[in-house]
Design a protein around this motif. Structure first.
Motif, PDB file in Angstrom:
ATOM      1  N   THR B  81       2.496  10.858  -1.268  1.00 39.91           N
ATOM      2  CA  THR B  81       1.008  10.309  -0.840  1.00 39.91           C
ATOM      3  C   THR B  81      -0.092  11.463  -1.062  1.00 39.91           C
ATOM      4  O   THR B  81       0.185  12.587  -0.883  1.00 39.91           O
ATOM      5  CB  THR B  81       0.869   9.932   0.744  1.00 39.91           C
ATOM      6  OG1 THR B  81       1.148  11.337   1.413  1.00 39.91           O
ATOM      7  CG2 THR B  81       1.923   9.011   1.378  1.00 39.91           C
ATOM      8  N   CYS B  82      -0.927  11.077  -1.291  1.00 41.63           N
ATOM      9  CA  CYS B  82      -2.539  12.070  -1.489  1.00 41.63           C
ATOM     10  C   CYS B  82      -2.594  12.490   0.048  1.00 41.63           C
ATOM     11  O   CYS B  82      -2.790  13.829  -0.011  1.00 41.63           O
ATOM     12  CB  CYS B  82      -3.343  11.421  -2.140  1.00 41.63           C
ATOM     13  SG  CYS B  82      -3.591  11.388  -3.963  1.00 41.63           S
ATOM     14  N   PRO B  83      -2.780  11.753   1.001  1.00 44.11           N
ATOM     15  CA  PRO B  83      -3.226  12.121   2.331  1.00 44.11           C
ATOM     16  C   PRO B  83      -2.103  13.073   2.482  1.00 44.11           C
ATOM     17  O   PRO B  83      -0.743  12.888   2.395  1.00 44.11           O
ATOM     18  CB  PRO B  83      -2.823  10.927   3.101  1.00 44.11           C
ATOM     19  CG  PRO B  83      -3.426   9.885   2.355  1.00 44.11           C
ATOM     20  CD  PRO B  83      -2.873   9.928   0.878  1.00 44.11           C
ATOM     21  N   GLY B 330      -7.008  -1.821  -2.681  1.00 45.16           N
ATOM     22  CA  GLY B 330      -6.928  -0.465  -2.608  1.00 45.16           C
ATOM     23  C   GLY B 330      -8.197   0.169  -3.472  1.00 45.16           C
ATOM     24  O   GLY B 330      -8.974  -0.131  -3.703  1.00 45.16           O
ATOM     25  N   ASP B 331      -7.802   1.455  -4.061  1.00 40.87           N
ATOM     26  CA  ASP B 331      -8.947   2.585  -4.749  1.00 40.87           C
ATOM     27  C   ASP B 331      -9.461   1.726  -6.021  1.00 40.87           C
ATOM     28  O   ASP B 331     -10.612   2.157  -6.045  1.00 40.87           O
ATOM     29  CB  ASP B 331      -8.190   3.778  -5.080  1.00 40.87           C
ATOM     30  CG  ASP B 331      -7.769   4.516  -3.930  1.00 40.87           C
ATOM     31  OD1 ASP B 331      -8.127   4.464  -2.750  1.00 40.87           O
ATOM     32  OD2 ASP B 331      -7.207   5.559  -4.325  1.00 40.87           O
ATOM     33  N   ALA B 332      -8.665   0.924  -6.651  1.00 39.86           N
ATOM     34  CA  ALA B 332      -9.171   0.321  -7.732  1.00 39.86           C
ATOM     35  C   ALA B 332     -10.257  -0.651  -7.610  1.00 39.86           C
ATOM     36  O   ALA B 332     -11.425  -1.036  -8.564  1.00 39.86           O
ATOM     37  CB  ALA B 332      -8.154  -0.582  -8.419  1.00 39.86           C
ATOM     38  N   THR B 333     -10.559  -1.113  -6.181  1.00 41.00           N
ATOM     39  CA  THR B 333     -11.587  -2.245  -5.964  1.00 41.00           C
ATOM     40  C   THR B 333     -12.803  -1.601  -5.967  1.00 41.00           C
ATOM     41  O   THR B 333     -13.231  -0.453  -5.481  1.00 41.00           O
ATOM     42  CB  THR B 333     -11.135  -3.164  -4.824  1.00 41.00           C
ATOM     43  OG1 THR B 333     -11.112  -2.381  -3.680  1.00 41.00           O
ATOM     44  CG2 THR B 333      -9.873  -3.788  -5.079  1.00 41.00           C
ATOM     45  N   GLY B 342      -6.382   5.613   1.565  1.00 41.05           N
ATOM     46  CA  GLY B 342      -5.110   4.912   1.972  1.00 41.05           C
ATOM     47  C   GLY B 342      -5.036   3.893   3.138  1.00 41.05           C
ATOM     48  O   GLY B 342      -4.514   2.801   3.003  1.00 41.05           O
ATOM     49  N   PHE B 343      -5.939   4.415   3.954  1.00 39.84           N
ATOM     50  CA  PHE B 343      -6.003   3.369   5.343  1.00 39.84           C
ATOM     51  C   PHE B 343      -6.661   2.234   4.800  1.00 39.84           C
ATOM     52  O   PHE B 343      -6.123   1.106   5.200  1.00 39.84           O
ATOM     53  CB  PHE B 343      -6.893   4.187   6.291  1.00 39.84           C
ATOM     54  CG  PHE B 343      -6.992   3.740   7.609  1.00 39.84           C
ATOM     55  CD1 PHE B 343      -7.223   2.292   8.033  1.00 39.84           C
ATOM     56  CD2 PHE B 343      -6.474   4.468   8.820  1.00 39.84           C
ATOM     57  CE1 PHE B 343      -7.268   1.988   9.246  1.00 39.84           C
ATOM     58  CE2 PHE B 343      -6.597   3.995  10.173  1.00 39.84           C
ATOM     59  CZ  PHE B 343      -7.076   2.546  10.152  1.00 39.84           C
ATOM     60  N   VAL B 344      -7.937   2.283   4.375  1.00 37.39           N
ATOM     61  CA  VAL B 344      -8.562   1.041   3.752  1.00 37.39           C
ATOM     62  C   VAL B 344      -7.586   0.183   2.783  1.00 37.39           C
ATOM     63  O   VAL B 344      -7.521  -1.119   2.998  1.00 37.39           O
ATOM     64  CB  VAL B 344      -9.839   1.417   2.901  1.00 37.39           C
ATOM     65  CG1 VAL B 344     -10.236   0.301   1.875  1.00 37.39           C
ATOM     66  CG2 VAL B 344     -10.732   1.692   4.045  1.00 37.39           C
ATOM     67  N   ALA B 345      -6.670   0.847   1.951  1.00 39.85           N
ATOM     68  CA  ALA B 345      -5.956   0.113   1.059  1.00 39.85           C
ATOM     69  C   ALA B 345      -5.033  -0.706   1.787  1.00 39.85           C
ATOM     70  O   ALA B 345      -4.609  -1.851   1.502  1.00 39.85           O
ATOM     71  CB  ALA B 345      -5.104   1.087   0.016  1.00 39.85           C
ATOM     72  N   ASN B 346      -4.460  -0.047   2.854  1.00 41.49           N
ATOM     73  CA  ASN B 346      -3.401  -0.813   3.735  1.00 41.49           C
ATOM     74  C   ASN B 346      -4.122  -1.860   4.224  1.00 41.49           C
ATOM     75  O   ASN B 346      -3.553  -3.133   4.495  1.00 41.49           O
ATOM     76  CB  ASN B 346      -3.142   0.395   5.023  1.00 41.49           C
ATOM     77  CG  ASN B 346      -2.231  -0.210   5.808  1.00 41.49           C
ATOM     78  OD1 ASN B 346      -2.401  -0.961   6.689  1.00 41.49           O
ATOM     79  ND2 ASN B 346      -0.975  -0.011   5.977  1.00 41.49           N
ATOM     80  N   THR B 347      -5.210  -1.772   5.160  1.00 41.91           N
ATOM     81  CA  THR B 347      -5.786  -2.825   5.643  1.00 41.91           C
ATOM     82  C   THR B 347      -6.330  -3.940   4.696  1.00 41.91           C
ATOM     83  O   THR B 347      -6.501  -5.021   4.965  1.00 41.91           O
ATOM     84  CB  THR B 347      -7.043  -2.533   6.674  1.00 41.91           C
ATOM     85  OG1 THR B 347      -7.978  -1.846   5.840  1.00 41.91           O
ATOM     86  CG2 THR B 347      -6.375  -1.566   7.640  1.00 41.91           C
ATOM     87  N   GLN B 348      -6.755  -3.479   3.546  1.00 43.34           N
ATOM     88  CA  GLN B 348      -7.191  -4.691   2.392  1.00 43.34           C
ATOM     89  C   GLN B 348      -6.071  -5.393   2.152  1.00 43.34           C
ATOM     90  O   GLN B 348      -6.167  -6.518   1.859  1.00 43.34           O
ATOM     91  CB  GLN B 348      -7.796  -3.981   1.077  1.00 43.34           C
ATOM     92  CG  GLN B 348      -8.999  -3.394   1.500  1.00 43.34           C
ATOM     93  CD  GLN B 348      -9.710  -2.700   0.181  1.00 43.34           C
ATOM     94  OE1 GLN B 348      -8.902  -2.258  -0.653  1.00 43.34           O
ATOM     95  NE2 GLN B 348     -10.868  -2.102   0.202  1.00 43.34           N
ATOM     96  N   CYS B 374     -10.702   8.141   8.638  1.00 39.18           N
ATOM     97  CA  CYS B 374     -10.303   9.174   7.626  1.00 39.18           C
ATOM     98  C   CYS B 374     -10.333  10.558   8.259  1.00 39.18           C
ATOM     99  O   CYS B 374     -11.723  10.718   8.819  1.00 39.18           O
ATOM    100  CB  CYS B 374     -11.310   9.249   6.548  1.00 39.18           C
ATOM    101  SG  CYS B 374     -11.013   8.167   5.115  1.00 39.18           S
ATOM    102  N   TYR B 375      -9.282  11.082   8.664  1.00 38.24           N
ATOM    103  CA  TYR B 375      -9.017  12.290   9.266  1.00 38.24           C
ATOM    104  C   TYR B 375      -9.077  13.482   8.132  1.00 38.24           C
ATOM    105  O   TYR B 375      -8.645  13.324   7.263  1.00 38.24           O
ATOM    106  CB  TYR B 375      -7.795  12.653   9.962  1.00 38.24           C
ATOM    107  CG  TYR B 375      -7.905  11.830  11.526  1.00 38.24           C
ATOM    108  CD1 TYR B 375      -8.617  12.171  12.598  1.00 38.24           C
ATOM    109  CD2 TYR B 375      -7.088  10.794  11.769  1.00 38.24           C
ATOM    110  CE1 TYR B 375      -8.411  11.456  14.007  1.00 38.24           C
ATOM    111  CE2 TYR B 375      -7.105   9.912  12.684  1.00 38.24           C
ATOM    112  CZ  TYR B 375      -7.636  10.504  13.605  1.00 38.24           C
ATOM    113  OH  TYR B 375      -7.512   9.499  15.142  1.00 38.24           O
ATOM    114  N   SER B 376      -9.782  14.540   8.546  1.00 39.03           N
ATOM    115  CA  SER B 376      -9.957  15.679   7.505  1.00 39.03           C
ATOM    116  C   SER B 376      -9.537  16.896   8.523  1.00 39.03           C
ATOM    117  O   SER B 376     -10.127  16.950   9.882  1.00 39.03           O
ATOM    118  CB  SER B 376     -11.350  15.859   6.822  1.00 39.03           C
ATOM    119  OG  SER B 376     -11.549  14.771   5.970  1.00 39.03           O
ATOM    120  N   LEU B 377      -8.550  17.742   8.056  1.00 40.88           N
ATOM    121  CA  LEU B 377      -8.275  18.986   8.590  1.00 40.88           C
ATOM    122  C   LEU B 377      -9.113  20.071   8.128  1.00 40.88           C
ATOM    123  O   LEU B 377      -9.186  20.280   6.678  1.00 40.88           O
ATOM    124  CB  LEU B 377      -6.992  18.988   8.570  1.00 40.88           C
ATOM    125  CG  LEU B 377      -5.780  18.164   9.246  1.00 40.88           C
ATOM    126  CD1 LEU B 377      -4.356  18.256   8.767  1.00 40.88           C
ATOM    127  CD2 LEU B 377      -5.930  18.337  10.769  1.00 40.88           C
TER     128      LEU B 377
END
Lengths: 106, 435
Positions: B81-83, B330-333, B342-348, B374-377
């Protein structure tokens, strides 16, 4: 004639109840689709085992009042759920509470 | 009837419904795991791509309709995963912790997983051609192709250049290459990250990366600096990032936006030099180019991309607006204001799966709704987030609610959001791949 009327009545009743049940099923699926977004933080069907509270199998009334508290900014400990709960109607939050209450615990 | 009454529909009512014959028309949705579905005989759905979008689509298609024949095409046996790959770059996690297999899909959900690459799509014949020569027919196709790099966008930045100046924007070998370079960097070195203009995968990603690498430097390279050269003037969670940088890293992180001459136009990867729009030359010890992107190649082959290089979709279903029976997630859209996450891809994928089931059985479409967090650390114990719920208003994807973490918040809030970030990762990975 009476027989025909009875037959007609029975058919109409059967179709109506089938239609009503199909509507119910459609609404049930709608809730399942709404609930699927929650899985991303709470696990599939709310059966998470992580830091975040598992929500599967918890009493519907508690889940609902918690969701409504998030929505109306009355939950002091909220981080993201206040921002998310506002995207759903009260009826939807109740349906989601019922949905997760009915999921078996892990 | 309200949804609340139906959500508690009892098992006996379900049986009754089936007894009336409606069950045959209306497969179960939201029911428990179906077990093995290898004997499925329903319509056939092929899913291309096993990332957040594709793996989720395969799983939820089977959950929504166990009798569907679902085939997932993915070249890799393990998906990274990128995340959380930024945590790997910072030395806080190992690659194994961001690796996921397809065992749950195969063994628990009865998805047929084929490890091959989809090379071509014939939309008229409803056929997918694989790189091993096999052809698969489909009733419905899901593409979750992710991104491809636009190798022609920055002068000098091609595939060979990426071996010297990694993008690390698709997790895997590139992540490990960049990690090795960071470890080998001189103690007073400069890490340069070139960030692209919108739209691109993971809008807060470059800034989380800069943060976590700065954290690594505080521990291991105390005199090293981070320079972000940016092709835009505004970025995701900007206020939260910049104030956290000030608080935690002082002047270790420098950000130069578009109007400050931040847009990188040319890269000399071997010398690790970049030239910006107005001719400034910057030399890096480690150079990370996050280049402009487009939809993954298979989307082009399917004819679903438009002139932008991305894929326009019907917001209610995520079916391509250009090719019937092909759903893209996912990201392609093109799905703004939803980010490419990734979160959005999952719900899409869940919305698309439900829409596919509706279309195959001829039942009314369900109302689409999506969420994203989207969490960022900023460091391993300091988290910030952006969270939204989306719906469709007047045929446009719209924001129903949401926003950012508060600008002013006690350290306990930031710590809690970091904890939730780890918890989120475990939950979404479990929901997507089962591990």
């Amino acid at each position: 004639m009476i027989m025909r009327s009875l037959l007609l009545l029975t058919t109409v009743l059967a179709l109506t109840s089938q239609g009503a049940l199909a509507d119910e099923r459609q609404a049930e699926r709608q809730t399942a689709l709404l609930a699927s977004s929650c899985a991303n933080c709470h696990g599939t069907d709310g059966r998470g085992t992580m830091t975040l509270a598992a929500i599967a199998g918890r009493p519907a009334s508690i889940l609902e009042s918690q969701l409504l508290a998030f929505k109306h900014d009355e939950s002091a400990g909220a981080t993201v759920m206040d921002r998310i709960a506002q995207g759903y109607s009260d009826d939807e939050l109740k349906a989601l509470a019922d949905y997760f209450a009915n999921q078996p615990e892990l | 009837m309200t949804r609340s009454t139906t959500a508690s529909l009892s098992a006996s009512r379900r049986t009754l419904l089936k007894g009336l014959g409606a069950g045959a028309l209306l497969p179960l949705i939201g029911c428990g795991p179906p077990g093995s579905g290898n004997d499925a005989s329903g319509p056939r759905v092929v899913v291309v791509g096993g990332g957040f979008g594709g793996a989720t689509a395969a799983k939820y298609l089977k959950r929504f309709w166990p009798n569907l024949q679902v085939t997932l095409i993915e070249p890799n046996k393990v998906f990274h995963t990128c995340p959380f790959s930024n945590l790997v770059l910072a030395g806080e996690r190992r690659m194994e912790s961001i690796a996921h297999s397809y065992d749950e899909l195969k063994n628990h959900y009865g998805v047929q997983v084929i490890h091959a690459r989809a090379d071509d799509i014939d939309p008229d014949g409803h056929r997918v051609t694989l790189d091993n020569g096999d052809r698969l027919t489909y009733d419905r196709l899901v593409l979750s192709p992710g991104i491809d790099i636009r190798w022609d966008a920055i002068e000098g930045y091609d595939r060979a250049a990426a071996e010297h100046a990694p993008h690390a924007w698709m997790a895997g070998d590139q992540t490990q290459l960049l990690r090795r370079q960071l470890e080998g960097m001189p103690d007073d070195g400069v890490f340069i990250l070139s960030a692209p203009a919108d739209p691109f995968r993971c809008p807060p990603g470059p800034y989380e990366r800069a943060s976590l690498i700065a954290h690594y430097f505080t521990q291991h390279k105390p005199r090293a600096k981070v320079l972000i050269l940016d092709a835009k003037d505004n970025f995701s969670k900007q206020g939260l990032f910049t104030s956290a940088w000030q608080e935690l890293y002082g002047d270790r992180i420098e950000w130069v936006g578009l109007s400050g001459d931040g847009a990188v136009m040319r890269v000399d990867a071997e010398r690790r030099e970049v030239e910006t729009e107005f001719g400034s030359i910057h030399k890096a010890s480690v150079l990370n180019v996050v280049p402009p992107q487009k939809a993954g190649l298979i989307a082009d082959r399917a004819g679903v991309t438009d002139a932008s290089g991305w894929v326009p979709v019907n917001p209610n279903t995520f079916e391509s607006t250009q090719v019937k029976d092909i759903y893209v997630v996912g990201d392609a859209t093109v799905a703004a204001p939803m980010p490419k996450s990734g979160f959005v891809a999952n719900t899409q994928a869940k919305v698309a799966a439900a829409a596919i089931v509706s279309s195959l059985e001829g039942t009314p479409l369900l109302e689409a709704r999506w969420a994203n967090t989207c969490y960022s650390l900023i460091n391993p114990e300091y988290g910030i987030s952006v969270a939204h719920v989306y719906n469709v208003q007047n045929d446009q994807i719209s924001i129903a609610s949401g926003g950012l973490s508060p600008g002013q918040a006690p350290g306990t809030t930031r710590r809690l959001e970091a904890e939730y970030a780890y918890s989120w990762y475990n939950a979404i990975a479990q929901d997507t791949w089962g591990s």
